[in-house]
Scaffold this motif. Structure first.
Motif, PDB file in Angstrom:
ATOM      1  N   ILE A  56     -14.045  -5.414 102.760  1.00  0.00           N
ATOM      2  CA  ILE A  56     -14.790  -6.678 102.805  1.00  0.00           C
ATOM      3  C   ILE A  56     -16.261  -6.422 103.121  1.00  0.00           C
ATOM      4  N   PHE A  57     -16.538  -6.023 104.342  1.00  0.00           N
ATOM      5  CA  PHE A  57     -17.917  -6.039 104.837  1.00  0.00           C
ATOM      6  C   PHE A  57     -18.806  -4.938 104.265  1.00  0.00           C
ATOM      7  N   ASN A  58     -18.286  -3.747 104.044  1.00  0.00           N
ATOM      8  CA  ASN A  58     -19.093  -2.685 103.448  1.00  0.00           C
ATOM      9  C   ASN A  58     -19.106  -2.768 101.924  1.00  0.00           C
ATOM     10  N   ALA A  59     -18.328  -3.711 101.358  1.00  0.00           N
ATOM     11  CA  ALA A  59     -18.218  -3.831  99.905  1.00  0.00           C
ATOM     12  C   ALA A  59     -18.584  -5.233  99.402  1.00  0.00           C
ATOM     13  N   ASN A  60     -19.222  -6.037 100.259  1.00  0.00           N
ATOM     14  CA  ASN A  60     -19.654  -7.388  99.864  1.00  0.00           C
ATOM     15  C   ASN A  60     -18.513  -8.234  99.307  1.00  0.00           C
ATOM     16  N   GLY A  61     -17.422  -8.339 100.068  1.00  0.00           N
ATOM     17  CA  GLY A  61     -16.273  -9.116  99.636  1.00  0.00           C
ATOM     18  C   GLY A  61     -16.581 -10.603  99.514  1.00  0.00           C
ATOM     19  N   HIS A  62     -15.858 -11.247  98.608  1.00  0.00           N
ATOM     20  CA  HIS A  62     -16.005 -12.699  98.403  1.00  0.00           C
ATOM     21  C   HIS A  62     -14.648 -13.304  98.100  1.00  0.00           C
ATOM     22  N   PHE A  63     -14.337 -14.424  98.746  1.00  0.00           N
ATOM     23  CA  PHE A  63     -13.034 -15.081  98.777  1.00  0.00           C
ATOM     24  C   PHE A  63     -13.169 -16.474  98.172  1.00  0.00           C
ATOM     25  N   ASP A  64     -12.445 -16.756  97.084  1.00  0.00           N
ATOM     26  CA  ASP A  64     -12.517 -18.051  96.406  1.00  0.00           C
ATOM     27  C   ASP A  64     -11.105 -18.508  96.067  1.00  0.00           C
ATOM     28  N   ILE A  76      -3.419 -18.237  96.315  1.00  0.00           N
ATOM     29  CA  ILE A  76      -3.901 -17.320  95.299  1.00  0.00           C
ATOM     30  C   ILE A  76      -5.425 -17.412  95.348  1.00  0.00           C
ATOM     31  N   VAL A  77      -6.065 -16.259  95.398  1.00  0.00           N
ATOM     32  CA  VAL A  77      -7.510 -16.172  95.592  1.00  0.00           C
ATOM     33  C   VAL A  77      -8.113 -15.276  94.513  1.00  0.00           C
ATOM     34  N   THR A  78      -9.245 -15.681  93.989  1.00  0.00           N
ATOM     35  CA  THR A  78     -10.053 -14.755  93.213  1.00  0.00           C
ATOM     36  C   THR A  78     -10.882 -14.004  94.238  1.00  0.00           C
ATOM     37  N   TYR A  79     -10.579 -12.721  94.371  1.00  0.00           N
ATOM     38  CA  TYR A  79     -11.274 -11.893  95.354  1.00  0.00           C
ATOM     39  C   TYR A  79     -12.154 -10.890  94.608  1.00  0.00           C
ATOM     40  N   ARG A  80     -13.358 -10.714  95.110  1.00  0.00           N
ATOM     41  CA  ARG A  80     -14.311  -9.815  94.478  1.00  0.00           C
ATOM     42  C   ARG A  80     -14.956  -8.947  95.548  1.00  0.00           C
ATOM     43  N   ASN A  81     -15.118  -7.666  95.235  1.00  0.00           N
ATOM     44  CA  ASN A  81     -15.948  -6.801  96.065  1.00  0.00           C
ATOM     45  C   ASN A  81     -16.608  -5.750  95.183  1.00  0.00           C
ATOM     46  N   THR A  83     -16.431  -2.576  95.292  1.00  0.00           N
ATOM     47  CA  THR A  83     -15.619  -1.398  95.027  1.00  0.00           C
ATOM     48  C   THR A  83     -14.666  -1.615  93.861  1.00  0.00           C
ATOM     49  N   TRP A  84     -13.928  -2.734  93.889  1.00  0.00           N
ATOM     50  CA  TRP A  84     -12.846  -2.967  92.933  1.00  0.00           C
ATOM     51  C   TRP A  84     -13.160  -4.033  91.889  1.00  0.00           C
ATOM     52  N   GLY A  85     -14.256  -4.744  92.039  1.00  0.00           N
ATOM     53  CA  GLY A  85     -14.579  -5.811  91.094  1.00  0.00           C
ATOM     54  C   GLY A  85     -13.833  -7.088  91.439  1.00  0.00           C
ATOM     55  N   THR A  86     -13.503  -7.876  90.415  1.00  0.00           N
ATOM     56  CA  THR A  86     -12.845  -9.174  90.605  1.00  0.00           C
ATOM     57  C   THR A  86     -11.366  -9.049  90.266  1.00  0.00           C
ATOM     58  N   GLY A 106      -2.475  -8.844  98.388  1.00  0.00           N
ATOM     59  CA  GLY A 106      -2.137  -7.911  97.314  1.00  0.00           C
ATOM     60  C   GLY A 106      -2.447  -8.548  95.974  1.00  0.00           C
ATOM     61  N   GLN A 107      -2.572  -7.709  94.974  1.00  0.00           N
ATOM     62  CA  GLN A 107      -2.864  -8.206  93.635  1.00  0.00           C
ATOM     63  C   GLN A 107      -1.644  -8.928  93.057  1.00  0.00           C
ATOM     64  N   VAL A 108      -1.942  -9.933  92.241  1.00  0.00           N
ATOM     65  CA  VAL A 108      -0.874 -10.658  91.518  1.00  0.00           C
ATOM     66  C   VAL A 108      -1.024 -10.442  90.041  1.00  0.00           C
TER      67      VAL A 108
END
Length: 108
Positions: A56-64, A76-81, A83-86, A106-108
């Motif tokens: 999250i914090f070192n990879a600019n995580g975002h929770f939607d 279910i969340v679209t999560y972006r950082n 490191t891993w993208g969206t 976890g990923q769905v």
């Protein structure tokens, strides 16, 4: 053009969790976790603070939030950082005494 609005969880504690992620507020995030909080990512247990720093914090995580279960403790969340993208992820929370005692993602 209209700016996209991030959808946040309805449960007040989980909402603060998502807000802390989205604003990069590490101190507020840690304050929301119970002292003995546990978490898993794709079924693998991790130390919540170390995981959050990395994912999250070192990879600019975002929770939607895309979709929520009644009560707002599962979603279910679209999560972006960085490191891993969206990705589409499932998040489930256990809240006790105003603190998050467990979260699983976890990923769905």
């Amino acid at each position: 053009m209209t700016a996209k609005t991030t959808r946040l969880p309805i449960h007040p504690v989980v909402r603060k969790f998502a807000e802390a992620i989205n604003t990069g507020d590490r101190a507020s995030f840690r304050e929301l976790l119970a002292r003995d909080a546990v978490m898993t990512d794709d079924g693998n247990p991790h130390d919540p603070a170390a995981w959050a720093d990395r994912e999250i914090f070192n990879a600019n995580g975002h929770f939607d939030v895309c979709r929520e279960d009644p009560g707002g403790l599962g979603m279910i969340v679209t999560y972006r950082n960085d490191t891993w993208g969206t990705m589409s992820t499932r998040w489930d929370f256990t809240v006790r005494g105003g603190k998050i005692s467990r979260f699983d993602t976890g990923q769905v």
